[in-house]
Design an enzyme around this catalytic site. Structure first.
Site, mmCIF file in Angstrom:
data_model
loop_
_atom_site.group_PDB
_atom_site.id
_atom_site.type_symbol
_atom_site.label_atom_id
_atom_site.label_comp_id
_atom_site.label_asym_id
_atom_site.label_seq_id
_atom_site.Cartn_x
_atom_site.Cartn_y
_atom_site.Cartn_z
ATOM 1 N N TYR A 284 0.292 0.843 13.906
ATOM 2 C CA TYR A 284 0.826 1.816 12.970
ATOM 3 C C TYR A 284 0.532 3.221 13.485
ATOM 4 O O TYR A 284 -0.603 3.529 13.829
ATOM 5 C CB TYR A 284 0.150 1.765 11.598
ATOM 6 N N HIS B 11 0.823 -1.199 0.000
ATOM 7 C CA HIS B 11 0.000 0.000 0.000
ATOM 8 C C HIS B 11 0.864 1.259 0.000
ATOM 9 O O HIS B 11 1.973 1.255 0.535
ATOM 10 C CB HIS B 11 -0.907 0.028 1.238
#
Length: 204
Positions: free
Chosen positions: A132, A62
């Site tokens: 994250y 991504h």
């Protein structure tokens, strides 16, 4: 805390110092000043994500349009993952190169991934939990993907069988992504991070 720049410009492996005693373990898993000292600017914290994955799940590759891009600071707080950074920046000296780092709940390393770089991971253990920190909030209109099993990239995910989301399964190859014009330009990424170093990005 020790930082090591990977072979790909804009990616750092972070190894924390762990303090163990009879009570357990304590560590600093993120320090804005240490990261800023290496990267050249503070990381803007706009969103925090957490994922739990079955063994063999691959999430990625991504990336986001630059600007605004999305830098990530990633660690695995339970289990283990193979974390992969891919240089998708057209014009970069390491364009098409990938590098992997094992993130787990033993060494407790983290990975900093600059704007414009591709990112993904494979869960090496059951119930691998990944956290994250992100520099910008999720924007589906600027979110992009490259197929994690693209033979041109030839990423070694360390497991024979992997599972992808439908969106990742449908992602284009690196050649297709470049032909469609969705890949970031190396010069634009450098200019964008340069603005952050200079303090001219109004989102800082």
């Amino acid at each position: 805390m020790r930082l090591r720049q990977l072979s790909i410009d804009g990616a750092w492996e972070v190894t924390p110092r762990q303090h163990d005693d009879s009570r357990g373990t304590f560590l600093e898993w993120y320090r804005f000043d240490r990261i800023a000292g290496e990267v050249g600017h503070p990381m803007r914290l706009a969103q925090a994500n957490l994922s739990v994955s079955k063994r063999g799940v691959v999430r990625g590759i991504h990336f986001a349009d630059v600007p605004p891009g999305q830098a990530k600071y990633v660690t695995c707080v339970r289990g283990a993952v193979l974390d992969v950074v891919v240089d998708l920046r057209v014009g970069s000296p390491t364009y098409g190169v990938w590098e992997s780092v094992r993130l787990d709940d033993n060494d407790r390393r983290a990975l900093y991934v600059s704007e414009g770089l591709g990112h993904g991971f494979c869960a090496l253990t059951e119930g691998a939990m990944v956290c994250y920190l992100c520099s910008d909030t999720y924007n589906p209109r600027s979110e992009r993907r490259v197929h994690p099993h693209d033979p041109q990239l030839a990423i070694d995910w360390r497991l024979e069988t992997t599972e992808l989301s439908p969106a990742d399964e449908a992602a284009p190859s690196l050649i297709e992504a470049r032909a469609s014009g969705i890949l970031p330009e190396f010069a634009a990424c450098r200019a964008f991070t340069g603005d952050r170093r200079a303090g001219t990005d109004d989102r800082l």
